[in-house]
Write a protein that holds these residues in place. Structure first.
Motif, PDB file in Angstrom:
ATOM      1  N   ARG A 157       0.624  -1.219   0.142  1.00  0.00           N
ATOM      2  CA  ARG A 157      -0.014   0.145  -0.083  1.00  0.00           C
ATOM      3  C   ARG A 157       0.751   1.167   0.078  1.00  0.00           C
ATOM      4  NH1 ARG A 157      -4.620   2.199   4.008  1.00  0.00           N
ATOM      5  NH2 ARG A 157      -2.879   3.004   5.047  1.00  0.00           N
ATOM      6  N   ALA A 173     -13.519   2.103  -0.467  1.00  0.00           N
ATOM      7  CA  ALA A 173     -12.341   1.080  -0.308  1.00  0.00           C
ATOM      8  C   ALA A 173     -12.861  -0.228  -1.290  1.00  0.00           C
ATOM      9  CB  ALA A 173     -12.360   0.588   1.185  1.00  0.00           C
ATOM     10  N   PRO A 178      -9.414  -3.846  -1.819  1.00  0.00           N
ATOM     11  CA  PRO A 178      -8.544  -3.554  -0.812  1.00  0.00           C
ATOM     12  C   PRO A 178      -7.432  -4.909  -0.730  1.00  0.00           C
ATOM     13  CG  PRO A 178     -10.634  -2.954  -0.137  1.00  0.00           C
ATOM     14  CD  PRO A 178     -10.654  -3.511  -1.436  1.00  0.00           C
ATOM     15  N   PRO A 182      -4.293  -2.703  -2.351  1.00  0.00           N
ATOM     16  CA  PRO A 182      -4.479  -1.466  -1.585  1.00  0.00           C
ATOM     17  C   PRO A 182      -3.659  -0.502  -1.991  1.00  0.00           C
ATOM     18  CG  PRO A 182      -3.105  -3.486  -0.697  1.00  0.00           C
ATOM     19  CD  PRO A 182      -3.660  -3.965  -1.913  1.00  0.00           C
ATOM     20  N   ASN A 185      -5.880   2.808  -3.747  1.00  0.00           N
ATOM     21  CA  ASN A 185      -6.416   3.998  -3.020  1.00  0.00           C
ATOM     22  C   ASN A 185      -5.123   4.952  -2.336  1.00  0.00           C
ATOM     23  OD1 ASN A 185      -8.832   3.355  -3.938  1.00  0.00           O
ATOM     24  ND2 ASN A 185      -9.587   2.895  -1.917  1.00  0.00           N
ATOM     25  N   GLU A 201     -11.083   7.188   4.194  1.00  0.00           N
ATOM     26  CA  GLU A 201     -12.129   5.921   4.038  1.00  0.00           C
ATOM     27  C   GLU A 201     -12.949   5.640   5.321  1.00  0.00           C
ATOM     28  OE1 GLU A 201      -9.765   2.463   3.451  1.00  0.00           O
ATOM     29  OE2 GLU A 201      -9.205   2.917   1.307  1.00  0.00           O
TER      30      GLU A 201
END
Ligand code: SF4
Ligand code: SF4
Length: 408
Positions: A157, A173, A178, A182, A185, A201
Motif C-alpha cells: 500500500r 475502499a 483492498p 491496496p 487507494n 475511507e
C-alpha cells in the motif's frame, strides 16, 4: 417497436420502464457492430438487438427457456450498445429487468447455482476474499498455470498521508480491491494530498452492491447499497466531505445510479440521490492543469473500462492526465470493446471472456507499451492474468511519475 406487455408486469414500475425502453428500439441493428459477444459468436441472439427481441417476448408472456437465459448470461453488460444506439435505448436498464424475470422463471443446474451462490457469498466479503488470496499467494509456486496467473502478487500500500487539508473527500475502499491492490487507494490519497485534498475511507464501508446485483441477486445487491449508504451517511450528512471518489470505475458506474436502484425505497431514496450526486470518478476530481508537468515517464497503453467509457460516459480524461504526467500513450484499436472481465463474468463465462481478453491484449500490445494502465480493479486482475506486461491502475502510474519528479 410495438409492445403488448403481459399482465404480470404491465402495470409495475419495471413494466412501465421496460415498455418505454422497448418502444424506443427501431431494430436498426447499428448496435450489433460494437457488441463484443456478437463479434465473437456471430449469432443475432447474442447481439443487443437479438437480446432486446428475446426480452420483449418474455415480457409479453412467451415461454422462457434455458436458451433465453443463456443469451442473457452471455451479455457482458458492457453497455457499448448504449453508446452506439442512435435512438437512446437504455439497454442496461432493460437487461436488469429482463434478467430478473428470466431468473425467476427458469431453474439453473446445481453446479451453476453453487458457483453463483459461492461468488455472491465470497466476493463482497473483503476479509474472506483476502484470506483466500493470501493463502493462494503462499502456495502460488505450486499452483497449476491458469490458477497461478489468476493469483496476483501483492502490491504494498505504501504511506497514506494523514488528513491535513480543509478539503476532504471520501473514497470507497470496496470489496476485492483492498485485498488485491491496496496500493490503488493509497496512491490516490498521495496524489490528491499533493493538490490540497485529503482522502478518507469510512471504516465499515464495503461492497457497492454491483457484485451481487449483477449475479442476479438484485435484492441482496440493494442490501449492500443500503449498508454502504449507512456507512457513509454520518460523514455526508455532517458536510465534512465535498465528494465521494471512486477509484474503481465499475463501482462508480453503480454508485452513480443509486437513486435509480433505490427509487422504490422510501427510507433510502433521498439518501441515495444525495450519495449519487456527490459521486465522482477519480479522473473527474483531478484537474490536469493542477498537476505538475512531467517528462519521459515511458510508453503506456490505456485500456478504458466499459464502466468508465460507456457506463459513466467518461472518455479521454485519463489519457490527458497520463500525458500530463509524461507518459507516451500508444494507440489501441477497438478501444470501445470490452476486455471480458465484467465483474464475475470471467468466472462464469471463461471461454468467451478468455477470447475477449486475447483480442484486447493483442490490441493493447500493438504499440509496444512498457506498461498497461486501466481504471478498474476487475479489468486489471483479468488482463494481468493474461500478460507479463505490468498492468496498473492509472493513478499508480501518476503517483510514481510525480514522486520521481519530486526526488529528481
Ligand atoms: S438498440 Fe438502438 S441501435 Fe440497437 S437495434 Fe435498437 S434502436 Fe437500433
Ligand atoms: S451490453 Fe455489451 S455484450 Fe451486452 S448486448 Fe450490449 S454491447 Fe452486447
Amino acid at each position: 417497436m410495438q409492445t403488448q406487455l403481459a399482465d404480470f408486469i404491465r402495470d409495475s414500475v419495471e413494466g412501465r420502464e421496460a415498455d418505454a425502453i422497448l418502444r424506443k428500439c427501431v431494430h436498426c441493428g447499428f448496435c450489433t457492430a460494437t457488441c463484443p459477444t456478437y463479434q465473437v459468436l456471430g449469432d443475432d441472439l447474442d447481439s443487443p438487438r437479438g437480446r432486446i427481441y428475446l426480452m420483449k417476448r418474455v415480457l409479453e408472456g412467451a415461454p422462457v427457456s434455458g436458451r433465453t437465459r443463456l443469451h442473457l448470461d452471455r451479455c457482458l453488460t458492457c453497455r457499448a450498445c448504449e453508446t452506439t444506439c442512435p435512438s437512446g435505448v437504455r439497454y442496461g436498464r432493460l437487461v436488469d429487468i429482463g434478467r430478473a424475470v428470466v431468473e425467476a422463471r427458469t431453474r439453473r443446474g446445481s453446479w451453476d447455482r453453487a458457483k453463483r451462490a459461492s461468488l455472491s457469498f465470497f466476493l463482497p466479503r473483503t476479509g474472506l476474499f483476502g484470506a483466500a488470496l493470501g493463502l493462494g499467494r503462499l502456495v502460488r509456486p505450486l499452483l497449476p498455470g491458469r490458477l497461478k496467473k489468476a493469483v496476483l502478487p501483492s502490491r504494498p500500500r505504501g504511506t497514506w498521508p494523514p488528513p491535513r487539508h480543509a478539503r476532504k473527500m471520501l473514497v470507497l475502499a470496496g470489496c476485492v480491491q483492498p485485498a488485491l491492490a491496496p496500493s490503488i487507494n493509497a496512491a490516490a490519497a498521495r496524489v490528491l494530498d499533493g493538490v490540497g485534498i485529503s482522502l478518507v475511507e469510512a471504516p465499515s464501508a464495503g461492497c457497492c452492491g454491483a457484485v451481487r446485483f449483477h449475479l442476479n441477486r438484485q435484492e441482496a445487491g440493494r442490501d449492500d447499497m443500503r449498508a454502504l449508504i449507512d456507512a457513509w451517511w454520518p460523514l455526508v450528512e455532517s458536510g465534512s466531505v465535498e465528494a465521494i471518489v471512486m477509484t474503481a470505475s465499475g463501482c462508480g458506474a453503480t454508485v452513480k445510479e443509486y437513486a435509480h436502484f433505490l427509487r422504490e425505497d422510501a427510507h433510502y431514496r433521498d439518501k441515495a440521490e444525495r450519495i449519487a450526486s456527490l459521486t465522482r470518478d477519480l479522473c473527474e476530481v483531478l484537474e490536469p492543469q493542477a498537476m505538475p508537468l512531467v517528462e519521459n515517464a515511458g510508453r503506456v497503453a490505456f485500456q478504458s473500462p466499459c464502466s468508465l467509457q460507456h457506463g459513466q460516459q467518461l472518455r479521454g480524461r485519463v489519457e490527458v492526465l497520463l500525458a500530463r504526467a509524461g507518459f507516451e500513450l500508444t494507440p489501441v484499436d477497438d478501444a470501445h470493446l470490452c476486455c471480458g472481465s465484467a465483474g464475475a463474468y470471467s468466472l462464469l463465462q471463461p471461454e468467451l471472456s478468455g477470447e475477449l481478453r486475447l483480442r484486447k491484449l493483442r490490441a493493447l500490445h500493438e504499440g509496444a507499451p512498457a506498461r498497461i494502465a486501466t481504471a478498474n480493479i476487475g479489468c486489471l486482475a483479468h488482463l494481468q492474468a493474461g500478460t507479463t506486461t505490468p498492468v496498473m491502475h492509472w493513478i499508480e502510474l501518476l503517483d510514481e511519475a510525480l514522486r520521481r519528479k519530486m526526488t529528481a
